[in-house]
Design a protein around this motif. Sequence first.
Motif, PDB file in Angstrom:
ATOM      1  N   ALA A  15       0.809  -1.223   0.000  1.00 30.84           N
ATOM      2  CA  ALA A  15       0.000   0.000   0.000  1.00 30.84           C
ATOM      3  C   ALA A  15       0.837   1.266   0.000  1.00 30.84           C
ATOM      4  CB  ALA A  15      -0.945  -0.001   1.208  1.00 30.84           C
ATOM      5  N   LYS A  16       2.074   1.172   0.467  1.00 28.68           N
ATOM      6  CA  LYS A  16       2.933   2.366   0.443  1.00 28.68           C
ATOM      7  C   LYS A  16       4.407   1.964   0.448  1.00 28.68           C
ATOM      8  CE  LYS A  16       2.602   3.472   5.414  1.00 28.68           C
ATOM      9  NZ  LYS A  16       3.935   3.811   5.888  1.00 28.68           N
ATOM     10  N   GLY A  19       6.876  -1.362  -1.197  1.00 30.88           N
ATOM     11  CA  GLY A  19       5.912  -2.307  -1.757  1.00 30.88           C
ATOM     12  C   GLY A  19       5.069  -1.661  -2.849  1.00 30.88           C
ATOM     13  N   LEU A  62      -4.807  -7.843   3.695  1.00 34.31           N
ATOM     14  CA  LEU A  62      -3.924  -8.939   4.120  1.00 34.31           C
ATOM     15  C   LEU A  62      -3.123  -8.510   5.335  1.00 34.31           C
ATOM     16  CD1 LEU A  62      -2.221 -11.644   3.646  1.00 34.31           C
ATOM     17  CD2 LEU A  62      -0.740 -10.249   2.189  1.00 34.31           C
ATOM     18  N   ALA A  91       6.080  -6.779   3.503  1.00 39.46           N
ATOM     19  CA  ALA A  91       5.496  -6.110   4.675  1.00 39.46           C
ATOM     20  C   ALA A  91       6.443  -6.203   5.861  1.00 39.46           C
ATOM     21  CB  ALA A  91       4.157  -6.746   5.034  1.00 39.46           C
ATOM     22  N   ILE A 113       5.042 -10.302  12.645  1.00 42.76           N
ATOM     23  CA  ILE A 113       4.871  -9.642  11.341  1.00 42.76           C
ATOM     24  C   ILE A 113       6.086  -9.882  10.449  1.00 42.76           C
ATOM     25  CG2 ILE A 113       4.609  -7.385  10.208  1.00 42.76           C
ATOM     26  CD1 ILE A 113       2.968  -6.576  12.755  1.00 42.76           C
ATOM     27  N   SER A 141      14.504  -8.582   3.527  1.00 40.77           N
ATOM     28  CA  SER A 141      15.152  -8.578   4.835  1.00 40.77           C
ATOM     29  C   SER A 141      15.673  -7.153   5.058  1.00 40.77           C
ATOM     30  CB  SER A 141      16.258  -9.637   4.864  1.00 40.77           C
ATOM     31  OG  SER A 141      16.983  -9.598   6.059  1.00 40.77           O
ATOM     32  N   SER A 142      16.933  -7.016   5.401  1.00 36.06           N
ATOM     33  CA  SER A 142      17.517  -5.702   5.703  1.00 36.06           C
ATOM     34  C   SER A 142      19.013  -5.919   5.916  1.00 36.06           C
ATOM     35  CB  SER A 142      16.910  -5.167   7.004  1.00 36.06           C
ATOM     36  OG  SER A 142      17.653  -4.073   7.519  1.00 36.06           O
ATOM     37  N   LYS A 158      14.848  -9.949  10.994  1.00 37.68           N
ATOM     38  CA  LYS A 158      15.340  -9.908   9.611  1.00 37.68           C
ATOM     39  C   LYS A 158      16.419 -10.980   9.366  1.00 37.68           C
ATOM     40  CE  LYS A 158      12.771  -6.583   7.998  1.00 37.68           C
ATOM     41  NZ  LYS A 158      11.800  -6.846   6.904  1.00 37.68           N
ATOM     42  N   PRO A 184      18.073  -4.209   1.979  1.00 35.85           N
ATOM     43  CA  PRO A 184      18.233  -2.768   1.771  1.00 35.85           C
ATOM     44  C   PRO A 184      18.962  -2.108   2.940  1.00 35.85           C
ATOM     45  CG  PRO A 184      15.912  -3.459   1.550  1.00 35.85           C
ATOM     46  CD  PRO A 184      16.662  -4.579   2.213  1.00 35.85           C
ATOM     47  N   GLY A 185      19.638  -0.986   2.604  1.00 32.31           N
ATOM     48  CA  GLY A 185      20.255  -0.150   3.642  1.00 32.31           C
ATOM     49  C   GLY A 185      19.236   0.867   4.114  1.00 32.31           C
ATOM     50  N   ILE A 187      16.498   3.453   3.131  1.00 36.98           N
ATOM     51  CA  ILE A 187      15.647   3.783   1.993  1.00 36.98           C
ATOM     52  C   ILE A 187      14.636   4.843   2.434  1.00 36.98           C
ATOM     53  CG2 ILE A 187      14.230   2.818   0.127  1.00 36.98           C
ATOM     54  CD1 ILE A 187      16.977   1.358   0.555  1.00 36.98           C
ATOM     55  N   THR A 189      11.641   6.100   3.097  1.00 35.51           N
ATOM     56  CA  THR A 189      10.199   5.792   3.235  1.00 35.51           C
ATOM     57  C   THR A 189       9.770   6.224   4.646  1.00 35.51           C
ATOM     58  OG1 THR A 189      10.469   3.598   4.227  1.00 35.51           O
ATOM     59  CG2 THR A 189      10.434   3.683   1.810  1.00 35.51           C
ATOM     60  N   MET A 191       9.016   4.470   7.066  1.00 38.77           N
ATOM     61  CA  MET A 191       9.583   3.629   8.113  1.00 38.77           C
ATOM     62  C   MET A 191      10.777   4.279   8.817  1.00 38.77           C
ATOM     63  SD  MET A 191      10.842  -0.319   8.010  1.00 38.77           S
ATOM     64  CE  MET A 191       9.208  -0.977   8.060  1.00 38.77           C
TER      65      MET A 191
HETATM   66  N1  LIG Z   1      13.061   1.918   4.719  1.00 32.37           N
HETATM   67  C1  LIG Z   1      14.208   1.326   5.012  1.00 32.37           C
HETATM   68  O1  LIG Z   1      15.213   2.010   5.209  1.00 32.37           O
HETATM   69  C2  LIG Z   1      14.316  -0.172   5.066  1.00 32.37           C
HETATM   70  C3  LIG Z   1      15.578  -0.741   5.186  1.00 32.37           C
HETATM   71  C4  LIG Z   1      15.730  -2.130   5.204  1.00 32.37           C
HETATM   72  C5  LIG Z   1      14.609  -2.929   5.102  1.00 32.37           C
HETATM   73  N2  LIG Z   1      13.374  -2.373   5.009  1.00 32.37           N
HETATM   74  C6  LIG Z   1      12.239  -3.280   4.881  1.00 32.37           C
HETATM   75  O2  LIG Z   1      11.540  -2.996   3.684  1.00 32.37           O
HETATM   76  C7  LIG Z   1      10.180  -3.395   3.799  1.00 32.37           C
HETATM   77  C8  LIG Z   1       9.271  -2.273   3.318  1.00 32.37           C
HETATM   78  O3  LIG Z   1       9.366  -1.181   4.216  1.00 32.37           O
HETATM   79  P1  LIG Z   1       9.189   0.357   3.775  1.00 32.37           P
HETATM   80  O4  LIG Z   1      10.494   1.005   3.928  1.00 32.37           O
HETATM   81  O5  LIG Z   1       8.484   0.427   2.467  1.00 32.37           O
HETATM   82  O6  LIG Z   1       8.255   0.862   4.976  1.00 32.37           O
HETATM   83  P2  LIG Z   1       6.763   1.422   5.022  1.00 32.37           P
HETATM   84  O7  LIG Z   1       6.464   1.589   6.466  1.00 32.37           O
HETATM   85  O8  LIG Z   1       6.612   2.578   4.110  1.00 32.37           O
HETATM   86  O9  LIG Z   1       5.891   0.228   4.421  1.00 32.37           O
HETATM   87  C9  LIG Z   1       5.638  -0.953   5.119  1.00 32.37           C
HETATM   88  C10 LIG Z   1       4.318  -1.521   4.628  1.00 32.37           C
HETATM   89  O10 LIG Z   1       4.065  -2.745   5.327  1.00 32.37           O
HETATM   90  C11 LIG Z   1       2.695  -2.732   5.723  1.00 32.37           C
HETATM   91  N3  LIG Z   1       2.456  -3.600   6.877  1.00 32.37           N
HETATM   92  C12 LIG Z   1       2.869  -3.424   8.169  1.00 32.37           C
HETATM   93  N4  LIG Z   1       2.388  -4.410   8.933  1.00 32.37           N
HETATM   94  C13 LIG Z   1       1.656  -5.235   8.121  1.00 32.37           C
HETATM   95  C14 LIG Z   1       0.916  -6.427   8.339  1.00 32.37           C
HETATM   96  N5  LIG Z   1       0.797  -6.967   9.545  1.00 32.37           N
HETATM   97  N6  LIG Z   1       0.328  -6.995   7.272  1.00 32.37           N
HETATM   98  C15 LIG Z   1       0.431  -6.453   6.035  1.00 32.37           C
HETATM   99  N7  LIG Z   1       1.093  -5.313   5.780  1.00 32.37           N
HETATM  100  C16 LIG Z   1       1.700  -4.721   6.823  1.00 32.37           C
HETATM  101  C17 LIG Z   1       2.425  -1.269   6.049  1.00 32.37           C
HETATM  102  O11 LIG Z   1       1.031  -1.001   6.131  1.00 32.37           O
HETATM  103  C18 LIG Z   1       3.132  -0.587   4.891  1.00 32.37           C
HETATM  104  O12 LIG Z   1       2.308  -0.483   3.761  1.00 32.37           O
HETATM  105  C19 LIG Z   1       9.988  -3.798   5.262  1.00 32.37           C
HETATM  106  O13 LIG Z   1      10.051  -5.200   5.387  1.00 32.37           O
HETATM  107  C20 LIG Z   1      11.178  -3.158   5.953  1.00 32.37           C
HETATM  108  O14 LIG Z   1      11.520  -3.809   7.154  1.00 32.37           O
HETATM  109  C21 LIG Z   1      13.202  -1.016   5.000  1.00 32.37           C
END
Ligand SMILES: NC(=O)c1ccc[n+]([C@@H]2O[C@H](COP(=O)([O-])OP(=O)(O)OC[C@H]3O[C@@H](n4cnc5c(N)ncnc54)[C@H](O)[C@@H]3O)[C@@H](O)[C@H]2O)c1
Length: 249
Positions: A15-16, A19, A62, A91, A113, A141-142, A158, A184-185, A187, A189, A191
Amino acid sequence: MGRLDGKVAILSGGAKGQGAEEARLFAQEGAKVIIGDILDREGMQIESEIAEQGGEAKFVHLDVSSEEDWSRTVDLSMSEYGRLDILVNNAGILLMKGLEETSGQEWDNIQNINSKGVFLGSKTVIPAMRESGGGSIVNISSIAGLIGSKFTAYGASKGLVRTLTKSVAVNHGHEGIRCNSVHPGIIETDMVSEMIGSQEGREYQLNRTPLKVIATSRDVALGVLYLASDESRYVTGSELVIDGGITAQ
Ligand SMILES: NC(=O)c1ccc[n+]([C@@H]2O[C@H](COP(=O)([O-])OP(=O)(O)OC[C@H]3O[C@@H](n4cnc5c(N)ncnc54)[C@H](O)[C@@H]3O)[C@@H](O)[C@H]2O)c1
């Protein structure tokens, strides 16, 4: 010709953030995309956006920690499109706490989660992918799943994704089902808005990144696209690090 023509993909957390970017890119590359998330309004917006641009997408509610939700999502793919080729377990949630500050409840919540969600998603798609003649699972993962993180529960969740990926890869390779992890490092968003929102936080992250850039969701989405597509047909159980060099030091 699109790089995912004829393929059907499920993206969790679509949704954001990353993803949503992956959902847009996959649709542009010819995939039929099922966007799963707990954010219904935002998810439906991405569905409409993709349709307006001539792509095919469906949003489904979901919660990745729910077995029932996963079954409904995979059933939708099979009933609507008759196949399932790709799952992106994207997610996730972040908990910015160290070992001593983390409660048992917080630990359970993040594992439910970030780790159990990936386990349930992978397990549920296997029969559908088998029926479709193979598939590709991409687990987000991360870098926190590779090296020690100050965010203890997040890093542990992770790290599990990394080894679960290899288990799926070795157990289902003979069925043409591949499974890889992406690391990812930092990013840009929601988060990490707290981490890089201030000038000080952003500078700290830039300083520790050899490429001196904070990545966009597209930087990750392009790597995920490669792993989802047949271009990576000989790649399984691998780790794609997209971190500007942070973990190379
Ligand atoms: N942003 C970063 O720097 C970074 C770095 C390494 C890894 N990640 C990973 O990348 C992935 C995407 O994160 P992002 O940066 O887009 O963050 P984000 O917060 O923008 O997006 C996360 C998405 O996951 C959804 N979500 C959360 N709990 C959920 C659930 N129980 N069921 C379904 N959906 C759920 C949220 O509603 C949201 O749409 C995550 O797994 C995050 O851990 C992010």
